[in-house]
Design a protein around this motif. Structure first.
Motif, PDB file in Angstrom:
ATOM      1  N   UNK A 277      41.179  21.377  28.035  1.00 45.85           N
ATOM      2  CA  UNK A 277      40.487  21.985  29.171  1.00 45.85           C
ATOM      3  C   UNK A 277      40.082  23.422  28.835  1.00 45.85           C
ATOM      4  N   UNK A 278      38.854  23.769  29.178  1.00 48.15           N
ATOM      5  CA  UNK A 278      38.375  25.133  28.988  1.00 48.15           C
ATOM      6  C   UNK A 278      37.865  25.445  27.598  1.00 48.15           C
ATOM      7  N   UNK A 279      37.846  24.471  26.707  1.00 48.70           N
ATOM      8  CA  UNK A 279      37.448  24.692  25.311  1.00 48.70           C
ATOM      9  C   UNK A 279      36.046  24.136  25.082  1.00 48.70           C
ATOM     10  N   UNK A 280      35.041  24.997  25.197  1.00 51.50           N
ATOM     11  CA  UNK A 280      33.658  24.550  25.048  1.00 51.50           C
ATOM     12  C   UNK A 280      33.332  24.178  23.602  1.00 51.50           C
ATOM     13  N   UNK A 281      34.029  24.791  22.650  1.00 51.69           N
ATOM     14  CA  UNK A 281      33.812  24.466  21.236  1.00 51.69           C
ATOM     15  C   UNK A 281      34.273  23.033  20.957  1.00 51.69           C
ATOM     16  N   UNK A 282      35.464  22.687  21.474  1.00 54.26           N
ATOM     17  CA  UNK A 282      35.981  21.322  21.298  1.00 54.26           C
ATOM     18  C   UNK A 282      35.090  20.313  22.017  1.00 54.26           C
ATOM     19  N   UNK A 283      34.556  20.703  23.179  1.00 54.98           N
ATOM     20  CA  UNK A 283      33.660  19.823  23.928  1.00 54.98           C
ATOM     21  C   UNK A 283      32.395  19.543  23.123  1.00 54.98           C
ATOM     22  N   UNK A 284      31.797  20.595  22.564  1.00 53.41           N
ATOM     23  CA  UNK A 284      30.587  20.422  21.754  1.00 53.41           C
ATOM     24  C   UNK A 284      30.873  19.557  20.526  1.00 53.41           C
ATOM     25  N   UNK A 285      32.045  19.756  19.907  1.00 55.33           N
ATOM     26  CA  UNK A 285      32.406  18.968  18.717  1.00 55.33           C
ATOM     27  C   UNK A 285      32.574  17.490  19.075  1.00 55.33           C
ATOM     28  N   UNK A 286      33.180  17.202  20.233  1.00 53.49           N
ATOM     29  CA  UNK A 286      33.361  15.807  20.659  1.00 53.49           C
ATOM     30  C   UNK A 286      32.014  15.139  20.928  1.00 53.49           C
ATOM     31  N   UNK A 287      31.083  15.898  21.527  1.00 52.22           N
ATOM     32  CA  UNK A 287      29.752  15.359  21.783  1.00 52.22           C
ATOM     33  C   UNK A 287      29.052  15.028  20.459  1.00 52.22           C
ATOM     34  N   UNK A 288      29.144  15.954  19.491  1.00 58.04           N
ATOM     35  CA  UNK A 288      28.525  15.707  18.181  1.00 58.04           C
ATOM     36  C   UNK A 288      29.149  14.486  17.506  1.00 58.04           C
ATOM     37  N   UNK A 289      30.469  14.365  17.632  1.00 55.71           N
ATOM     38  CA  UNK A 289      31.186  13.251  17.000  1.00 55.71           C
ATOM     39  C   UNK A 289      30.676  11.906  17.503  1.00 55.71           C
ATOM     40  N   UNK A 290      30.527  11.781  18.814  1.00 55.61           N
ATOM     41  CA  UNK A 290      30.080  10.501  19.365  1.00 55.61           C
ATOM     42  C   UNK A 290      28.577  10.304  19.192  1.00 55.61           C
ATOM     43  N   UNK A 291      27.843  11.383  19.130  1.00 54.89           N
ATOM     44  CA  UNK A 291      26.398  11.221  18.919  1.00 54.89           C
ATOM     45  C   UNK A 291      26.121  10.578  17.565  1.00 54.89           C
ATOM     46  N   UNK A 292      26.939  10.926  16.579  1.00 53.21           N
ATOM     47  CA  UNK A 292      26.704  10.423  15.225  1.00 53.21           C
ATOM     48  C   UNK A 292      27.098   8.954  15.058  1.00 53.21           C
ATOM     49  N   UNK A 293      27.760   8.376  16.062  1.00 59.51           N
ATOM     50  CA  UNK A 293      28.321   7.035  15.887  1.00 59.51           C
ATOM     51  C   UNK A 293      27.928   6.119  17.055  1.00 59.51           C
ATOM     52  N   UNK A 294      26.703   5.570  17.034  1.00 57.43           N
ATOM     53  CA  UNK A 294      26.253   4.718  18.139  1.00 57.43           C
ATOM     54  C   UNK A 294      27.086   3.456  18.318  1.00 57.43           C
ATOM     55  N   UNK A 295      27.601   2.892  17.226  1.00 57.57           N
ATOM     56  CA  UNK A 295      28.421   1.685  17.331  1.00 57.57           C
ATOM     57  C   UNK A 295      29.718   1.992  18.083  1.00 57.57           C
ATOM     58  N   UNK A 296      30.314   3.125  17.779  1.00 62.91           N
ATOM     59  CA  UNK A 296      31.543   3.520  18.468  1.00 62.91           C
ATOM     60  C   UNK A 296      31.277   3.757  19.952  1.00 62.91           C
ATOM     61  N   UNK A 297      30.153   4.366  20.263  1.00 65.86           N
ATOM     62  CA  UNK A 297      29.800   4.581  21.673  1.00 65.86           C
ATOM     63  C   UNK A 297      29.686   3.245  22.401  1.00 65.86           C
ATOM     64  N   UNK A 298      29.057   2.285  21.755  1.00 64.99           N
ATOM     65  CA  UNK A 298      28.891   0.961  22.370  1.00 64.99           C
ATOM     66  C   UNK A 298      30.253   0.304  22.600  1.00 64.99           C
ATOM     67  N   UNK A 299      31.138   0.404  21.618  1.00 62.55           N
ATOM     68  CA  UNK A 299      32.478  -0.181  21.755  1.00 62.55           C
ATOM     69  C   UNK A 299      33.259   0.504  22.869  1.00 62.55           C
ATOM     70  N   UNK A 300      33.146   1.817  22.942  1.00 59.90           N
ATOM     71  CA  UNK A 300      33.835   2.558  24.007  1.00 59.90           C
ATOM     72  C   UNK A 300      33.315   2.152  25.383  1.00 59.90           C
ATOM     73  N   UNK A 301      32.016   1.952  25.487  1.00 53.83           N
ATOM     74  CA  UNK A 301      31.440   1.519  26.761  1.00 53.83           C
ATOM     75  C   UNK A 301      31.976   0.167  27.192  1.00 53.83           C
ATOM     76  N   UNK A 302      32.069  -0.750  26.242  1.00 48.45           N
ATOM     77  CA  UNK A 302      32.592  -2.096  26.539  1.00 48.45           C
ATOM     78  C   UNK A 302      34.055  -2.023  26.962  1.00 48.45           C
ATOM     79  N   UNK A 303      34.852  -1.263  26.210  1.00 43.94           N
ATOM     80  CA  UNK A 303      36.278  -1.122  26.534  1.00 43.94           C
ATOM     81  C   UNK A 303      36.477  -0.356  27.843  1.00 43.94           C
ATOM     82  N   UNK A 304      35.580   0.575  28.118  1.00 44.88           N
ATOM     83  CA  UNK A 304      35.672   1.325  29.371  1.00 44.88           C
ATOM     84  C   UNK A 304      35.500   0.427  30.585  1.00 44.88           C
ATOM     85  N   UNK A 305      34.535  -0.458  30.522  1.00 42.27           N
ATOM     86  CA  UNK A 305      34.313  -1.418  31.612  1.00 42.27           C
ATOM     87  C   UNK A 305      35.561  -2.294  31.808  1.00 42.27           C
ATOM     88  N   UNK A 306      36.139  -2.752  30.698  1.00 45.08           N
ATOM     89  CA  UNK A 306      37.341  -3.582  30.776  1.00 45.08           C
ATOM     90  C   UNK A 306      38.489  -2.823  31.431  1.00 45.08           C
TER      91      UNK A 306
END
Length: 336
Positions: free
Chosen positions: A274-303
């Motif tokens: 909480x409160x760490x904008x640098x970590x937030x930006x890094x997490x966004x970059x991490x998931x942006x680079x990995x579309x397959x992981x985003x898709x898997x997370x979306x599926x697991x999130x619904x479950x």
């Protein structure tokens, strides 16, 4: 429905007036149960109900006002109104499992006074939409299918982590292919931590963030997002995260109570400090680079949402709770 004006902020004269109106209302109707929600109603409602002789007073905790990352003096200050509510309520229901343990550990109440009720959403309403809906909403905003869009939904106050979101957006704006940010939520100009309208206008003018304001069709805007972000400082159970996950969007949220229950770190999304904008930006970059992981997370999130946060589960717990209250009242009347 009978409407009584209750201000969100402390206002002694307005609060006394609301307390008197609640007392008169409860006395007139002779309610068996008064059930309050939100911190301010939890301060006034239980007192008015007790004064009016209401047999059972219940309060639902939508997220404790204090959290671990507050300075000690501030935690004590925000503990006091929660204790006040607990004293005047016969039963407490918590939307968060973690808040149940915190309430007992910090001596807000005994274990037998508080129960987990949870929170949930309508999974038939919040479900994956067609790609046509995604394209249509993006076109309305002047966005293309190739744009990477981050979305956030919440009241426009700093408690929701918007300072960190704005800082992360500024940091990411220097990337070769800038990320687009979309925020849905109402301005709350009467709040102490309201976001300045001038700042929002400046961010929108620079093309950093698009603000859609209050929307009653928020379900229509999740499809336009590739990733959902909520860097909030305090939550009970974040409904916006539930909604985004139910619509198969990966979520990045603060590692705080409430968010930890909705987001399974590494499986349905990511949790950042909480409160760490640098970590937030890094997490966004991490998931942006990995579309397959985003898709898997979306599926697991619904479950995950379907298993733990279906509104039907919450309604059944509430019905069971009221049945126990009804039985207790009936037994009390029989003995009388």
């Amino acid at each position: 429905v009978e409407v009584i004006d209750i201000t969100r902020e402390l206002s002694p004269l307005a609060d006394l007036r609301a307390l008197a109106q609640l007392y008169r209302l409860f006395r007139f109707h002779h309610f068996d149960v008064v059930h309050t929600h939100t911190p301010k109603a939890g301060l006034l409602g239980p007192v008015a109900a007790r004064l009016a002789g209401v047999p059972v007073v219940v309060h639902t905790i939508h997220g404790l006002l204090f959290h671990d990352r507050m300075p000690r003096w501030k935690r004590c200050l925000f503990w006091l109104p929660e204790k006040w509510t607990a004293i005047f309520s016969h039963y407490l229901l918590s939307q968060s499992r973690e808040d149940v343990d915190v309430a007992v550990r910090t001596h807000l109440c005994s274990r037998d006074k508080i129960s987990y009720i949870g929170n949930g959403i309508d999974l038939t309403h919040f479900s994956a939409k067609s790609n046509g809906e995604r394209i249509r909403r993006r076109c309305q905003l002047g966005l293309t299918e190739d744009d990477f869009v981050i979305g956030s939904v919440g009241r426009l106050v700093y408690e929701k982590g918007f300072a960190e979101l704005f800082a992360a957006a500024d940091r990411l704006s220097s990337d070769p292919d800038p990320i687009k940010f979309l925020v849905v939520g109402p301005e709350e100009k009467n709040q102490n931590d309201a976001i300045d309208s001038g700042l929002m206008q400046e961010l929108q003018r620079r093309g950093v963030i698009r603000f859609l304001g209050w929307r009653d069709d928020v379900v229509s805007w999740y499809p336009a997002m590739d990733l959902f972000v909520l860097p909030s400082h305090r939550e009970g159970i974040p409904r916006a995260c539930m909604e985004a996950s139910a619509m198969q969007r990966p979520v990045i949220a603060s590692d705080i109570r409430g968010c930890r229950e909705v987001i399974e770190h590494g499986r349905t999304g990511l949790l950042v400090t909480m409160g760490d904008s640098v970590a937030l930006a890094a997490a966004i970059r991490e998931l942006r680079r990995d579309p397959l992981r985003r898709q898997q997370m979306g599926t697991e999130g619904r479950r995950h949402i379907a298993e733990q946060f279906d509104s039907r589960l919450v309604l059944q717990r509430l019905c069971n709770f009221y049945s126990r209250i009804e039985l207790g009242l009936a037994t009390r009347r029989h003995k009388a």
